[in-house]
Write a protein that holds these residues in place. Structure first.
Motif, mmCIF file in Angstrom:
data_model
loop_
_atom_site.group_PDB
_atom_site.id
_atom_site.type_symbol
_atom_site.label_atom_id
_atom_site.label_comp_id
_atom_site.label_asym_id
_atom_site.label_seq_id
_atom_site.Cartn_x
_atom_site.Cartn_y
_atom_site.Cartn_z
ATOM 1 N N ILE A 165 0.739 -0.973 0.026
ATOM 2 C CA ILE A 165 -0.074 0.122 -0.111
ATOM 3 C C ILE A 165 0.912 1.252 -0.022
ATOM 4 C CG2 ILE A 165 -1.550 1.343 1.270
ATOM 5 C CD1 ILE A 165 -2.959 -1.330 2.115
ATOM 6 N N ASP A 166 1.946 1.247 1.045
ATOM 7 C CA ASP A 166 2.691 2.391 0.954
ATOM 8 C C ASP A 166 3.553 2.857 -0.120
ATOM 9 O OD1 ASP A 166 1.983 3.308 3.360
ATOM 10 O OD2 ASP A 166 3.548 1.648 4.283
ATOM 11 N N TYR A 204 0.551 1.568 -3.929
ATOM 12 C CA TYR A 204 -0.975 2.298 -4.009
ATOM 13 C C TYR A 204 -0.823 3.727 -3.869
ATOM 14 C CZ TYR A 204 -5.853 2.934 -3.732
ATOM 15 O OH TYR A 204 -7.252 3.513 -3.621
ATOM 16 N N ARG A 205 -0.041 4.264 -3.041
ATOM 17 C CA ARG A 205 0.306 5.735 -2.556
ATOM 18 C C ARG A 205 1.121 6.187 -3.406
ATOM 19 N NH1 ARG A 205 0.087 7.724 2.792
ATOM 20 N NH2 ARG A 205 2.155 8.361 2.412
ATOM 21 N N SER A 206 0.846 6.269 -4.646
ATOM 22 C CA SER A 206 1.810 6.836 -5.917
ATOM 23 C C SER A 206 0.963 7.671 -6.737
ATOM 24 C CB SER A 206 2.425 5.625 -6.657
ATOM 25 O OG SER A 206 1.664 4.929 -7.433
ATOM 26 N N ARG A 207 1.629 8.382 -7.528
ATOM 27 C CA ARG A 207 0.795 9.482 -8.685
ATOM 28 C C ARG A 207 0.426 8.788 -9.879
ATOM 29 N NH1 ARG A 207 1.205 15.108 -7.934
ATOM 30 N NH2 ARG A 207 1.440 15.237 -5.705
ATOM 31 N N LYS A 263 -1.745 6.456 -9.368
ATOM 32 C CA LYS A 263 -2.987 6.296 -8.929
ATOM 33 C C LYS A 263 -3.576 4.688 -9.387
ATOM 34 C CE LYS A 263 -4.936 9.961 -10.589
ATOM 35 N NZ LYS A 263 -5.868 11.135 -10.811
ATOM 36 N N ARG A 311 -6.801 3.176 6.314
ATOM 37 C CA ARG A 311 -5.885 4.451 6.201
ATOM 38 C C ARG A 311 -6.642 5.595 5.877
ATOM 39 N NH1 ARG A 311 -0.657 3.316 4.372
ATOM 40 N NH2 ARG A 311 -0.007 1.183 4.676
ATOM 41 N N THR A 330 -4.920 11.602 3.428
ATOM 42 C CA THR A 330 -3.500 11.161 3.265
ATOM 43 C C THR A 330 -3.288 10.239 1.901
ATOM 44 O OG1 THR A 330 -3.054 10.886 5.838
ATOM 45 C CG2 THR A 330 -1.382 9.862 4.406
ATOM 46 N N LEU A 331 -4.340 9.432 1.549
ATOM 47 C CA LEU A 331 -4.330 8.695 0.385
ATOM 48 C C LEU A 331 -4.307 9.607 -0.647
ATOM 49 C CD1 LEU A 331 -6.378 5.487 1.228
ATOM 50 C CD2 LEU A 331 -3.706 5.631 1.007
ATOM 51 N N ALA A 360 -1.156 11.610 -1.401
ATOM 52 C CA ALA A 360 -0.015 11.019 -1.737
ATOM 53 C C ALA A 360 -0.464 10.578 -3.455
ATOM 54 C CB ALA A 360 0.220 9.570 -1.164
ATOM 55 N N ARG A 361 -1.801 10.281 -3.849
ATOM 56 C CA ARG A 361 -1.929 9.956 -4.934
ATOM 57 C C ARG A 361 -2.251 11.158 -6.001
ATOM 58 N NH1 ARG A 361 -4.264 4.953 -5.876
ATOM 59 N NH2 ARG A 361 -6.185 5.564 -6.966
#
Length: 553
Positions: A96-97, A100-103, A105, A139, A143-144, A147-148
């Motif tokens: 997830i870190d 998934y938590r990336s630009r 998406k 989560r 915050t998600l 990050a995305r």
């Protein structure tokens, strides 16, 4: 790693009733200095619970002496606890870190695929999609999103929304906006489908009364705004009478503040100059905050909901439209749709109960007008009001007249300013370039026609198409003769194709509607079609149409 808190207590009347039943029994136990065996047995009989459950409830009540602490806990695994092996749990959180938590998406399905792939690579048993989604749900959503999609997107999504944007009296704030109408209109000559028109509409925030609107085939522009403002500001009795509408429409007057979004046409020089001229404050809503324009957005939604009942509606989306053929079922011309919208406003919307106000907008208009600290303002010269909002360029008067868009304009009145070394505002209506308007230093507007009166009226859109065609042909020196020659050639091609394609019909009627609408717009003495000169008047009107009428028979 951040997780959101969740309660382990179930919601509902039954759980609360159980807690209310337990509270006096457990409170009695908690009030004892020493809980004896017979006290425990008595509580067990009263509540039909075992010893360990009574002790657990007593401990929870002593740490938090309220009835809700005694509500039954949800069955199953407690929130925050996991039945998955620790290596699998840790792997899910890591992916997830990292993934998934990336630009980029990635979707939840992609996340599940990545987890299953990693589990297989490490020789671990893959968890279910439900288990992965449960850990993602713990989560913090903000915050998600940060990050995305970035911090701004997160701030926009979680910014508190102002529940009201109000005004204290009529015309203190008027909101204006555009929308494509969910309706395909037909040509008024052969009833063939054209396209969706654009609606520019204005609403008074205090009374929720519609102050005016403008319907056109053209994309929103400074002229759309000017026409909608003209309709909003001027009295509408004559306009309604021309359309056979007997219901009153009292809303009129110059607004104190005009509230808009950040579309380009709302930032035009023409609108800014006109607003300064009439003391109208321009206010722009912050970017990406549609709730600041909530009143106009709700009005547009209401109007489009009614439009969906008409033949030829496109509905709001493809799913809602289904297999309905909007073009094949279209039946209303632009003029008929304009009249229908006016009737919908004055006969239905203004007379119906507004839930937000608790009374109809027409009654609210009367009350909010009475609440104004100053009387309503109206333009001193209705004819000039539209001119003050038209787009303009600064030009110097030369010996051969004024040049605009490579076209020469002349009138004997220009001799007054020949030799003057000053550039004056020259205003034009993009829907009809056959006449421009020179604003003299004293503020008066002088209509200046083509120098060659034999030239046909053309639109700015046709002019740009002609210029594009000439450049494609490699014509280095573009002059007035070539421009009109290209426009005439284009009109001949479009007229010939008008019966065959929707695109050609649309291009033809776009010019025809624009030119026909402006033929007499700036003439203070309208044509009397009932006079003995009716035939001559109609012949004069037809001279301004971009195509001979027989081509549309």
């Amino acid at each position: 790693m951040e997780h959101s808190k969740s309660s382990s207590l179930p919601a509902g009347d039954s759980a609360w009733s159980k807690a209310a039943e337990r509270e006096p029994v457990i409170r009695r136990l908690a009030g004892l200095e020493r809980v004896r065996e017979e006290d425990l047995r008595s509580a067990m009989r009263d509540l039909q619970l075992g010893r360990s459950q009574i002790c657990l409830l007593l401990a929870r009540y002593r740490s938090n002496p309220v009835a809700s602490a005694l509500m039954p806990e949800r069955p199953g695994v407690k929130p925050g606890r996991s039945n998955l092996p620790e290596p699998v749990d840790r792997l899910i959180e890591e992916i997830i870190d990292r993934f998934y938590r990336s630009r980029q998406k990635p979707s939840v399905a992609a996340l599940c695929g990545a987890v299953m792939h990693e589990c297989k690579a490490h020789g671990l048993r893959s968890p279910s999609r439900k288990a992965i989604s449960a850990r993602l749900a713990r989560r913090k959503l903000r915050t998600l999103i940060a990050a995305r999609e970035g911090r701004k997107a997160a701030d926009d999504a979680f910014r508190p929304v102002a529940t009201t944007y109000e005004a204290d009296y009529a015309l203190q704030v008027v909101q204006i906006d555009h929308t494509p109408v969910d309706q395909i209109v037909v040509d008024d000559r052969n009833r063939q489908p054209l396209c969706r028109p654009w609606l520019t509409i204005a609403i008074d925030v205090a009374s929720r009364a519609v102050t005016g609107f403008y319907l056109t085939l053209e994309h929103p522009s400074a002229v759309s705004v000017a026409m909608a403002l003209r309709h909003a500001v001027l009295p509408k009795a004559a306009w309604l009478s021309e359309r056979g509408i007997s219901a009153p429409w009292p809303a009129s007057g110059i607004p104190d503040r005009l509230h808009m979004d950040n579309a380009r046409e709302f930032h035009s020089r023409a609108l800014a100059r006109g607003c300064v001229e009439y003391g109208i404050e321009q206010q722009f809503r912050p970017p990406a905050t549609p709730h600041y324009g909530g009143h106009i957005e709700r009005l547009i939604g209401t109007m489009m909901g009614e439009v969906h009942l008409l033949p030829g509606t496109t509905f709001s989306n493809v799913a809602e439209r289904g297999t309905y053929d909007a073009a094949a079922n279209s039946a209303m011309t632009l003029t008929e749709l304009e009249t229908w919208i006016a009737i919908q406003i004055v006969g239905v919307y203004h007379a119906g109960l507004h839930r937000g106000l608790g009374r109809p907008p027409n009654l609210a208009w009367e009350h909010t007008v009475a609440a104004r600290p100053r009387p309503l303002r109206h333009p001193p010269d209705e004819h000039r009001f539209l001119l003050d909002f038209l787009p303009f360029e600064h030009r110097m008067v030369r010996r051969d007249g004024i040049w605009l868009f490579n076209i020469r304009y002349w009138d004997p009145v220009l001799a007054t300013w020949i030799g003057e070394r000053m550039r004056m505002p020259v205003k034009y209506d993009p829907r009809n370039l056959s006449r421009i308007f020179l604003q003299a230093p004293d503020g008066q507007h002088w209509p200046i026609p083509y120098a060659d009166l034999g030239r046909p009226p053309i639109t700015l859109w046709e002019h740009r198409q002609a210029m594009m065609r000439l450049r494609e042909e490699g014509r280095a020196a573009v002059n007035e003769h070539l421009i009109f020659e290209a426009v005439e050639a284009q009109r001949a091609l479009v007229a010939g194709a008008a019966h065959r394609t929707i695109k050609a019909r649309r291009a033809a009627r776009r010019s025809a509607y624009a030119l026909d609408a402006t033929t007499l717009q700036f003439d203070p003495q309208p044509i009397d079609h009932g006079s003995q000169h009716e035939a001559d008047d109609l012949e004069e009107r037809d001279r301004y149409l971009p195509y001979p009428l027989e081509e549309w028979s």
